[in-house]
Design an enzyme around this catalytic site. Structure first.
Site, mmCIF file in Angstrom:
data_model
loop_
_atom_site.group_PDB
_atom_site.id
_atom_site.type_symbol
_atom_site.label_atom_id
_atom_site.label_comp_id
_atom_site.label_asym_id
_atom_site.label_seq_id
_atom_site.Cartn_x
_atom_site.Cartn_y
_atom_site.Cartn_z
ATOM 1 N N SER A 18 -7.847 0.799 8.661
ATOM 2 C CA SER A 18 -7.426 1.125 7.297
ATOM 3 C C SER A 18 -7.187 2.615 7.066
ATOM 4 O O SER A 18 -6.460 2.977 6.150
ATOM 5 C CB SER A 18 -8.443 0.613 6.275
ATOM 6 O OG SER A 18 -9.638 1.357 6.342
ATOM 7 N N LYS A 75 -12.657 5.841 2.432
ATOM 8 C CA LYS A 75 -11.324 5.958 1.837
ATOM 9 C C LYS A 75 -11.071 7.405 1.453
ATOM 10 O O LYS A 75 -11.986 8.204 1.322
ATOM 11 C CB LYS A 75 -11.192 5.077 0.577
ATOM 12 C CG LYS A 75 -11.453 3.607 0.807
ATOM 13 C CD LYS A 75 -10.410 2.975 1.689
ATOM 14 C CE LYS A 75 -10.749 1.528 2.011
ATOM 15 N NZ LYS A 75 -9.938 1.001 3.072
#
Length: 130
Positions: A18, A75
């Site tokens: 990701s 993230k």
């Protein structure tokens, strides 16, 4: 010394794609838990746009994504509280009217679908991508 290290820092294994190309599957990163308030220490630093953050996914997100054994997500902060964020149908992200680079190519082999959305990042939260 070991007690200090365990409460202030954490070695975190990256299991997924990701965050490619910034982080690769199999990477191990040193997470600062003291200054960001995610460990034993107090909160000294608020995340800024561009920072990488570690967090436990909320229940609503856990139900949408197979997290496996992953306890935390990593993230990149795209916007902070008060910023206006707009996502276009093509997936482009704008923060305060400025385009955010780095739209990821789909890893699933199918074209991603986006809904046009615009809003202000609420107080005490951040908007993340990755």
């Amino acid at each position: 010394l070991a007690l200090f290290f365990c409460n202030c820092f954490s070695l975190t294994y990256i299991p997924t794609t990701s965050m490619v190309p910034t982080l690769q599957p199999g990477d191990v990163v040193l997470q600062d838990r003291f200054f960001t308030g995610t460990g034993f220490g107090p909160v000294f630093l608020k995340p800024k746009a561009g920072d990488l953050i570690f967090f436990e996914p909320p229940p609503a997100l856990k139900s949408l994504v197979d997290t496996g054994n992953t306890k935390q997500f990593v993230k990149r902060v795209a916007a902070v509280e008060g910023d206006i964020v707009r996502v276009t149908e093509s997936g482009d992200v704008f923060v305060k009217g400025v385009p955010r680079p780095g739209l990821c190519d789909p890893k699933t082999g199918r074209k991603p679908q986006f809904a046009e959305a615009k809003g202000r990042v609420p107080r005490g939260t951040v908007y993340v991508l990755g």
